[in-house]
Write a protein that holds these residues in place. Structure first.
Motif, mmCIF file in Angstrom:
data_model
loop_
_atom_site.group_PDB
_atom_site.id
_atom_site.type_symbol
_atom_site.label_atom_id
_atom_site.label_comp_id
_atom_site.label_asym_id
_atom_site.label_seq_id
_atom_site.Cartn_x
_atom_site.Cartn_y
_atom_site.Cartn_z
ATOM 1 N N ILE A 186 -9.168 -6.184 11.139
ATOM 2 C CA ILE A 186 -9.381 -6.027 11.791
ATOM 3 C C ILE A 186 -9.813 -6.775 13.069
ATOM 4 O O ILE A 186 -11.271 -7.044 12.600
ATOM 5 C CB ILE A 186 -9.211 -4.462 11.815
ATOM 6 N N PHE A 187 -9.250 -7.308 14.047
ATOM 7 C CA PHE A 187 -9.385 -8.104 15.324
ATOM 8 C C PHE A 187 -9.177 -7.100 15.957
ATOM 9 O O PHE A 187 -8.510 -6.531 16.638
ATOM 10 C CB PHE A 187 -8.903 -9.858 14.504
ATOM 11 N N VAL A 188 -10.036 -8.292 17.243
ATOM 12 C CA VAL A 188 -10.063 -7.423 18.215
ATOM 13 C C VAL A 188 -9.403 -8.496 19.679
ATOM 14 O O VAL A 188 -10.800 -9.821 19.496
ATOM 15 C CB VAL A 188 -10.786 -6.681 19.151
ATOM 16 N N LEU A 189 -8.944 -8.826 20.569
ATOM 17 C CA LEU A 189 -8.773 -10.231 22.031
ATOM 18 C C LEU A 189 -8.550 -9.381 22.851
ATOM 19 O O LEU A 189 -7.639 -8.043 23.131
ATOM 20 C CB LEU A 189 -8.141 -11.486 21.200
ATOM 21 N N ASP A 190 -9.007 -9.801 24.287
ATOM 22 C CA ASP A 190 -8.567 -9.842 25.048
ATOM 23 C C ASP A 190 -7.711 -11.055 25.894
ATOM 24 O O ASP A 190 -7.050 -11.875 25.848
ATOM 25 C CB ASP A 190 -10.107 -9.902 26.327
ATOM 26 N N PRO A 191 -6.250 -10.766 25.814
ATOM 27 C CA PRO A 191 -5.351 -11.670 26.277
ATOM 28 C C PRO A 191 -5.718 -12.264 27.738
ATOM 29 O O PRO A 191 -4.596 -12.732 28.168
ATOM 30 C CB PRO A 191 -3.677 -10.366 26.060
ATOM 31 N N ALA A 192 -6.541 -11.099 28.399
ATOM 32 C CA ALA A 192 -6.771 -11.886 30.536
ATOM 33 C C ALA A 192 -7.746 -13.257 30.332
ATOM 34 O O ALA A 192 -7.587 -13.498 31.091
ATOM 35 C CB ALA A 192 -6.583 -10.287 30.982
ATOM 36 N N GLN A 193 -8.407 -12.996 28.647
ATOM 37 C CA GLN A 193 -8.676 -14.767 28.789
ATOM 38 C C GLN A 193 -8.103 -15.797 29.293
ATOM 39 O O GLN A 193 -7.003 -15.581 28.320
ATOM 40 C CB GLN A 193 -9.904 -14.629 27.763
#
Length: 305
Positions: A186-193
């Protein structure tokens, strides 16, 4: 409130067969109660259905061609996005329809290399849909975002590896399952970056961790893992802490989905060779069947309240 309604109704469902009704009847009978969209092969090919949880009423929303899977609700609860699989390796589409099955629209072409995980997630502001697809140039299945009307598709991960099952946090981050090398975590990212976005690894094991679901209150991520031998539902904080099993059975569970109040989870489970939907409290306890008559049911998605 939602969890109290569900607890009261589940015992009654055990004593009565699940009724499959027309959408018009469901509109009149259950417009205000908790509802779950799901896909099922109970009619032969997989189609999207809508369950009125309190009454056990089920309405079929799609009718081919091919298979229709992976319902994802808009945040206002008015529309359902899903994937229409006309043929494997052929013409497949992200679709959108009203919650009652009307006003069906083609959104964007999509190609999946696996049908077992939920491929879509509608953003909390309703403006975007995150989805997994193989690019037109081939290769592994990547993670993308597009406007809700299908325009402006954007690949969110540029490195190799197959991505599955996007899920949004309330503030707009994405969790997803990704296999950049071999194991799926499981990974997490911020697409607003802006610029090169490096996903943050949340789980790191030799096992398969997949099908994440971010709770509506933002406090938990549910997911499926085989770290104890069989595929069970697990919970963890968004930073990976407080990881613990919610189910512990010898059979296979999949596709956890949170109730709007973050108090309960629906999930699919194999029991006696048949896959159907079950309910469990976020704090654990006994599981309860959601459908009195199982029918190869999967990928539940709660209608936002």
């Amino acid at each position: 409130m939602i969890s109290r309604i569900i607890v009261r109704c589940c015992a009654a469902l055990l004593a009565a067969a699940t009724a499959v009704i027309g959408v018009a009847m469901l509109i009149g009978a259950a417009a205000r109660g908790p509802q779950i969209a799901f896909d099922s092969a109970r009619s032969g090919a997989e189609e999207i259905y809508l369950l009125d949880v309190a009454r056990g009423l089920v309405a079929r929303l799609t009718r081919g061609p091919g298979m229709n899977i992976g319902p994802a609700w808009s945040p206002d609860g008015e529309r359902i996005a899903y994937v229409a699989l006309v043929q494997p390796g052929g013409e497949n589409w992200v679709m959108s329809m009203r919650w009652d099955g009307r006003d069906v629209r083609r959104i964007a072409p999509v190609q999946l290399n696996g049908w077992n995980n939920s491929p879509l997630a509608w953003s909390p502001d309703g403006a975007s849909i995150a989805y997994a697809t193989v690019s037109t140039s081939g290769g592994s299945q990547g993670l993308y975002r597009m406007h809700a009307d299908g325009s402006a598709p954007q690949r969110l991960i540029t490195t190799s590896g197959s991505a599955y099952s996007p899920t949004w946090s309330p503030e707009g981050r994405l969790a997803f399952a990704w296999a950049p090398v071999a194991n799926t975590d499981i990974f997490v990212l911020d697409p607003a970056q802006t610029g090169a976005v490096r996903p943050q690894r949340v789980t790191d094991s030799y096992y398969t961790d997949t099908a994440p679901a971010w709770s509506p209150d933002g406090a938990w991520i549910a997911f499926i893992s085989d770290r104890a031998g069989s595929s069970d539902v697990y919970l963890m904080r968004p930073d990976g802490s407080d990881l613990h099993a919610l189910t512990q059975t010898p059979e296979r569970e999949g596709n956890p989905a949170w109730s709007p109040d973050s108090a309960m989870l629906a999930f699919s489970a194999m029991r006696d060779g048949v896959q159907t939907l079950y309910l469990i409290g976020a704090g654990g306890g006994d599981e309860r069947p959601l459908l009195a008559v199982p029918g190869q049911d999967s990928r539940p998605a709660w209608r936002p309240s």
